[in-house]
Design an enzyme around this catalytic site. Structure first.
Site, PDB file in Angstrom:
ATOM      1  N   ASP A 161      49.076  -8.259 -29.126  1.00 33.40           N
ATOM      2  CA  ASP A 161      49.945  -9.234 -29.778  1.00 33.40           C
ATOM      3  C   ASP A 161      49.073 -10.421 -30.217  1.00 33.40           C
ATOM      4  OD1 ASP A 161      49.447 -10.789 -27.494  1.00 33.40           O
ATOM      5  OD2 ASP A 161      51.424 -10.410 -26.635  1.00 33.40           O
ATOM      6  N   PHE A 162      49.678 -11.498 -30.653  1.00 33.36           N
ATOM      7  CA  PHE A 162      48.919 -12.645 -31.175  1.00 33.36           C
ATOM      8  C   PHE A 162      48.051 -13.324 -30.128  1.00 33.36           C
ATOM      9  CE2 PHE A 162      52.774 -14.432 -29.521  1.00 33.36           C
ATOM     10  CZ  PHE A 162      52.421 -15.669 -29.022  1.00 33.36           C
TER      11      PHE A 162
END
Length: 147
Positions: A29-30
């Protein structure tokens, strides 16, 4: 003596299949941590490679090349997310049959980074043909009893 290396497709050892996975940017994810749903992809690949290592190819099983077409479906999963995996980690997915019955396989799958357990799953797989439960072929049952 150092342990044997695990090959890209995995290896059978001590009643379990070991499958290496490198975490890529696309798996995260980020924040750079593996997105939770990607663990399911990792363990799916490991199950497929375990079958391949045992001499069974999903395409041949699905097409019925060696008898009736057979499909494996996930009937139930119990998951535990214990620690995060991060980009560039080298993970190992351990897959071990817990119980094998006429048409059902129960597996334990563990995702590790070295000695650390990051994720565990208990997976119940059912064999189907024509949309109905089907007995596992004897040769698959016998080979799944890895130990």
């Amino acid at each position: 003596m150092p342990p044997e290396p695990v090959l890209p497709h995995g290896a059978l050892r001590d009643g379990r299949h070991l499958f290496p996975i490198r975490v890529y940017f696309e798996d995260t994810d980020f924040t750079g941590i593996v997105y939770h749903a990607n663990y399911l992809r990792f363990i799916e690949r490991a199950r497929t490679e375990m079958l391949r290592e045992l001499g069974f190819h999903q395409g041949a099983i699905h097409s019925g090349e060696s008898g009736d077409a057979l499909f494996f479906v996930v009937a139930r999963m119990q998951l535990e997310f214990l620690r995060p995996a991060r980009m560039d980690d080298l993970l190992t997915v351990e897959t071990r049959p817990i119980k094998i019955s006429a048409a059902v396989i129960e597996l334990e799958q563990i995702v590790r980074r070295d000695a650390d357990i990051l994720f565990t799953a208990k997976v119940l797989i059912a064999a189907l043909a024509d949309g109905k439960p089907r007995r596992l072929p004897r040769e698959i049952r016998e080979k799944l009893e890895l130990g």
